[in-house]
Design a protein around this motif. Structure first.
Motif, PDB file in Angstrom:
ATOM      1  N   GLU A   1      -6.999  -0.009 -17.430  1.00 47.75           N
ATOM      2  CA  GLU A   1      -6.229  -1.241 -17.226  1.00 47.75           C
ATOM      3  C   GLU A   1      -6.850  -2.122 -16.143  1.00 47.75           C
ATOM      4  N   GLY A   2      -7.281  -1.479 -15.079  1.00 46.01           N
ATOM      5  CA  GLY A   2      -7.738  -2.223 -13.906  1.00 46.01           C
ATOM      6  C   GLY A   2      -9.238  -2.442 -13.883  1.00 46.01           C
TER       7      GLY A   2
ATOM      8  N   ILE B   1      -2.695  -2.358  -3.728  1.00 47.86           N
ATOM      9  CA  ILE B   1      -4.002  -1.706  -3.635  1.00 47.86           C
ATOM     10  C   ILE B   1      -4.363  -1.096  -4.998  1.00 47.86           C
ATOM     11  N   ALA B   2      -5.674  -1.040  -5.293  1.00 46.85           N
ATOM     12  CA  ALA B   2      -6.126  -0.621  -6.618  1.00 46.85           C
ATOM     13  C   ALA B   2      -5.879   0.867  -6.882  1.00 46.85           C
ATOM     14  N   MET B   3      -5.562   1.166  -8.137  1.00 49.95           N
ATOM     15  CA  MET B   3      -5.432   2.555  -8.584  1.00 49.95           C
ATOM     16  C   MET B   3      -6.586   2.836  -9.544  1.00 49.95           C
TER      17      MET B   3
ATOM     18  N   ALA C   1       0.830  -1.207   0.000  1.00 50.07           N
ATOM     19  CA  ALA C   1       0.000   0.000   0.000  1.00 50.07           C
ATOM     20  C   ALA C   1       0.865   1.258   0.000  1.00 50.07           C
ATOM     21  N   THR C   2       1.971   1.205  -0.748  1.00 45.10           N
ATOM     22  CA  THR C   2       2.769   2.422  -0.916  1.00 45.10           C
ATOM     23  C   THR C   2       1.976   3.396  -1.787  1.00 45.10           C
ATOM     24  N   ASN C   3       2.407   4.655  -1.794  1.00 39.08           N
ATOM     25  CA  ASN C   3       1.689   5.684  -2.568  1.00 39.08           C
ATOM     26  C   ASN C   3       1.677   5.370  -4.062  1.00 39.08           C
ATOM     27  N   SER C   4       0.729   5.975  -4.762  1.00 38.18           N
ATOM     28  CA  SER C   4       0.650   5.765  -6.208  1.00 38.18           C
ATOM     29  C   SER C   4       1.495   6.797  -6.947  1.00 38.18           C
ATOM     30  N   THR C   5       2.686   7.053  -6.395  1.00 38.30           N
ATOM     31  CA  THR C   5       3.658   7.944  -7.026  1.00 38.30           C
ATOM     32  C   THR C   5       4.712   7.099  -7.714  1.00 38.30           C
TER      33      THR C   5
END
Lengths: 200, 200
Positions: B193-194, B170-172, B142-146
């Motif tokens: 994509e997801g 975790i989902a983006m 669950a790291t950042n979506s950076t």
């Protein structure tokens, strides 16, 4: 899982500061825990030192490290003009603009019947005494352009007009660089009332 | 007239805080001087106490008042799922949402070659040891979506995939309540994509 108590306590204290909401307080608290320990202690120490070493100037009630502030001590300032402001920070704002070379008097607030702030809770008596004792040729009332600031300006005019020749109020109107389109009605009204001549 | 030194010092310390600019720092400093003295000392004390009494949990490196944090001590939590986050505050964010009942591991940052943050500067070795020693059936990254958070997720996947059956991210995608019109291209790409099936 609840936040550890010392963290909750820190957030509680931070949220008391102006314009710091819950989210900001939380972010600041975490940052104070994550940054190097020294930075956090330096801030705590700076708060303590500022409270210990800054007092109200005996004469003008602005902030000062000494009994009498730099402005009041400065022999080169124009001692005939007195600028009345609500708040100690107003002194620094005006000073940093460089537009005024006279003396100051800080009221420590403005008259507000709603908030129960009557003239005797402000530095009004001290102002009256200074004006009586001093050789002021002009008093510039630079209270805020709010209801309270305006009420205070009127009150002070009534109180002081027998004691000094000239009482003035700083101009109200459109801020420089602003668009007439977005100027509120009250400001616009004051801008028209206070219009000045362009004729040469 | 310059600001008194203790005030300048206080502003200097405040401006180091995140998202506190010069103007905010000035406003906060004046407020700390104008409010009742006790409030200012209470804040200073809260900072000191928070730094003294909050430490990193020995197991997960989240914030804790004790050697081992409440989550790590809690026998009722699911000890088979491990959620890896960058920052101690992420633990509280996830906890306050109530969506996760497992254990945590705080990396204390993310891999960033530009900022010189390599895996050995993070709690990666400790994570590897926990995963080796533990009975985890799933690791949720669950790291950042950076860029940094994504790079860290990939690095950890390579590192841990031999040790645990299931590693998830975790989902983006589009945040709930947002307008597709204002969604940036990268988010939209991930959303497509997801995409998930609506068929029953």
């Amino acid at each position: 899982m609840r936040l550890p108590y010392p963290l909750t306590k820190l957030i509680d204290e931070l949220v008391k500061l102006p314009s710091i909401g819950n989210k900001s307080a939380r972010r600041l608290a975490f940052s104070l825990l994550l940054q190097p320990e020294k930075s956090a202690y330096d801030l705590a120490e700076a708060i303590i030192q500022a409270r210990k070493n800054i007092r109200s100037c005996q004469t003008c009630f602005g902030f000062s490290e000494y009994e009498v502030c730099e402005v009041c001590k400065d022999e080169k300032r124009n001692r005939e003009i007195l600028c009345v402001v609500e708040d100690p920070k107003n002194v620094f704002t005006i000073e940093s603009s460089g537009v005024f070379q006279g003396m100051y008097h800080v009221l420590e607030g403005a008259i507000s019947p709603i908030q129960g702030i009557s003239p005797d809770k402000l530095r009004v008596k001290e102002l009256q005494q200074r004006v009586k004792a001093g050789q002021f040729s002009e008093i510039i009332i630079a209270t805020n352009s709010t209801l309270e600031g305006e009420a205070t300006a009127h009150y002070l005019t009534d109180l002081l007009q027998e004691l000094v020749e000239k009482i003035t109020r700083i101009a109200m109107g459109m801020p420089i660089g602003s668009d007439l389109e977005f100027t509120d009605i009250n400001t616009l009204e004051r801008s028209f009332e206070g219009r000045t001549s362009l004729n040469r």
